[in-house]
Design an enzyme around this catalytic site. Structure first.
Site, PDB file in Angstrom:
ATOM      1  N   GLY A  58      18.949   5.582   8.664  1.00  0.00           N
ATOM      2  CA  GLY A  58      17.997   6.675   8.610  1.00  0.00           C
ATOM      3  C   GLY A  58      18.234   7.616   7.450  1.00  0.00           C
ATOM      4  O   GLY A  58      17.286   8.102   6.825  1.00  0.00           O
ATOM      5  N   THR A 100      13.114   5.140  15.062  1.00  0.00           N
ATOM      6  CA  THR A 100      14.095   6.148  15.464  1.00  0.00           C
ATOM      7  C   THR A 100      13.434   7.271  16.248  1.00  0.00           C
ATOM      8  O   THR A 100      12.223   7.496  16.156  1.00  0.00           O
ATOM      9  CB  THR A 100      14.795   6.799  14.246  1.00  0.00           C
ATOM     10  OG1 THR A 100      13.845   7.598  13.528  1.00  0.00           O
ATOM     11  CG2 THR A 100      15.398   5.769  13.319  1.00  0.00           C
ATOM     12  N   HIS A 149      14.203   0.524   9.035  1.00  0.00           N
ATOM     13  CA  HIS A 149      15.401   1.306   9.352  1.00  0.00           C
ATOM     14  C   HIS A 149      15.367   1.844  10.771  1.00  0.00           C
ATOM     15  O   HIS A 149      14.309   2.055  11.372  1.00  0.00           O
ATOM     16  CB  HIS A 149      15.571   2.467   8.361  1.00  0.00           C
ATOM     17  CG  HIS A 149      14.723   3.672   8.663  1.00  0.00           C
ATOM     18  ND1 HIS A 149      15.154   4.704   9.486  1.00  0.00           N
ATOM     19  CD2 HIS A 149      13.476   4.020   8.253  1.00  0.00           C
ATOM     20  CE1 HIS A 149      14.209   5.629   9.567  1.00  0.00           C
ATOM     21  NE2 HIS A 149      13.177   5.237   8.830  1.00  0.00           N
ATOM     22  N   CYS A 150      16.568   2.042  11.306  1.00  0.00           N
ATOM     23  CA  CYS A 150      16.751   2.822  12.527  1.00  0.00           C
ATOM     24  C   CYS A 150      17.746   3.917  12.163  1.00  0.00           C
ATOM     25  O   CYS A 150      17.722   4.407  11.032  1.00  0.00           O
ATOM     26  CB  CYS A 150      17.200   1.946  13.696  1.00  0.00           C
ATOM     27  SG  CYS A 150      18.595   0.849  13.366  1.00  0.00           S
ATOM     28  N   ASN A 151      18.608   4.315  13.070  1.00  0.00           N
ATOM     29  CA  ASN A 151      19.551   5.381  12.722  1.00  0.00           C
ATOM     30  C   ASN A 151      20.709   4.857  11.876  1.00  0.00           C
ATOM     31  O   ASN A 151      20.997   5.380  10.799  1.00  0.00           O
ATOM     32  CB  ASN A 151      20.088   6.052  13.983  1.00  0.00           C
ATOM     33  CG  ASN A 151      20.911   7.289  13.668  1.00  0.00           C
ATOM     34  OD1 ASN A 151      20.604   8.022  12.731  1.00  0.00           O
ATOM     35  ND2 ASN A 151      21.967   7.525  14.433  1.00  0.00           N
TER      36      ASN A 151
END
Length: 357
Positions: free
Chosen positions: A218, A239, A290-292
């Protein structure tokens, strides 16, 4: 001395030794049919994982006393320099040793970040003794086959270093000039010598497909410099923590889901995969998923795309992603959802998810 190195360097070193063929994007698009597939019509068209390496295509190195297992591409080096999740591997001074085999004046002008000049062998008497501490050693010079004299010198240097290193010393096959042309932001004229220096380095998302599909964290997705340097045009944001930071310049697909197995990513697989495919189908499209931390949710969405549009089994998609982002690891619930997705995409269950790790 005890050999040190992170899991990714050991994995990549092992794969370079065991792979029989380099990863070929074009060949994968053709969906090679294995002997087993011919015997089992229901599995025709699906890639035989055992016959495919997961790295980027190695350029031709004909007429050189060097096999492809001893080479690394500039794309794989990019991923090595940027791998990690909670801890970036480049911050570990003994994870990767880069040796610049060019003339000192060229090295002083620009070199790959963290690289040491080969003259250190003569100026630091203890350096040779420390070679066995490194998890992976890569040397580079001019592009192979462009200049016979410089190529011979580089191969001689490799042979000398190999005497002190247990794993294969790899050669950057495209050479520095091509690496610099593609990744000028990973080159510098500065000496990066301390851990503090390394922790100042900016780390970029992993490259999953040739300069087109990236996966990361992130904080990388909200760093405008990274978005601009990689020319990202589309972002899949999975996210709760991070907002869509650049809506005026980037097209977003947002899923506000937590990293727990009960989160239903499956119901979004078609839409996220279509979003990624539509972006990559354009000449300038570049996608960041993306994620975190870039580990679980983002990996799940990336795998779903590869399984739908590459028609890869979960096993092949996972091994390919893992070779390019070693921290990729969907949680157990997401793996169950991907197993269900494999049946929907390929008509049968081909992967035992318990064997993936």
């Amino acid at each position: 001395m005890k050999k040190m190195g992170c899991g990714y360097s050991k994995l990549l070193s092992k794969q370079h030794k065991s792979s029989t063929k380099p990863f070929d994007e074009d060949a994968m698009r053709d969906r090679h049919v294995s002997t087993e597939s011919k015997e089992n019509p229901s599995s025709q068209g699906h890639q035989d994982v055992s016959k495919t390496s997961n790295h980027f295509t190695i350029p031709s190195i004909d007429d050189l006393p060097l096999n492809k297992d001893s080479c690394i591409t500039m794309h794989d080096l990019y991923n090595l320099l940027n791998d990690g999740a909670m801890k970036m591997y480049i911050h570990d001074p003994f994870n990767l040793l880069l040796i610049d085999g060019r003339e000192l004046d060229l090295y002083s002008t620009q070199h790959v970040i963290t690289a040491k000049h080969h003259s250190i062998f003569g100026s630091d008497s203890n350096f040779v003794l420390r070679l066995s501490n490194y998890g992976m050693v890569i040397i580079y010079g001019s592009e192979l086959q462009v200049n016979k004299s410089s190529t011979d010198s580089l191969l001689k240097l490799r042979a000398e270093v190999q005497e002190y290193v247990a794993s294969d010393v790899l050669v950057l096959v495209e050479g520095f000039d091509q690496f610099h042309l593609n990744y000028p932001f990973l080159c510098t004229d500065k000496l990066i010598e301390t851990v503090a220096d390394r922790k100042e380095l900016l780390c970029y998302p992993s490259m999953v497909l040739d300069s087109k599909l990236f996966q990361g964290r992130g904080d990388q997705a909200t760093n405008e410099n990274i978005i601009d340097v990689l020319k990202i045009t589309h972002i899949v944001n999975i996210t709760l923590e991070h907002q869509n930071a650049f809506p005026k310049k980037v097209k977003y697909f947002r899923l506000e889901l937590d990293d727990v197995g009960e989160s239903n990513l499956f119901e979004h697989f078609h839409k996220t995969s279509d979003f990624i495919n539509e972006a990559l189908s354009t000449k300038i499209g570049r996608v960041l998923v993306h994620c975190n931390m870039g580990v679980s949710r983002s990996s799940t969405i990336t795998l779903a795309y590869l399984m739908k549009y590459k028609q890869w089994s979960l096993d092949l998609a996972f091994k390919t992603l893992k070779s390019r982002r070693s921290c990729a690891a969907p949680n157990d619930g997401f793996l169950q959802q991907l197993s269900k997705w494999e049946i929907e995409m390929l008509g049968q269950k081909l992967t035992d998810i318990d064997s993936l790790f």
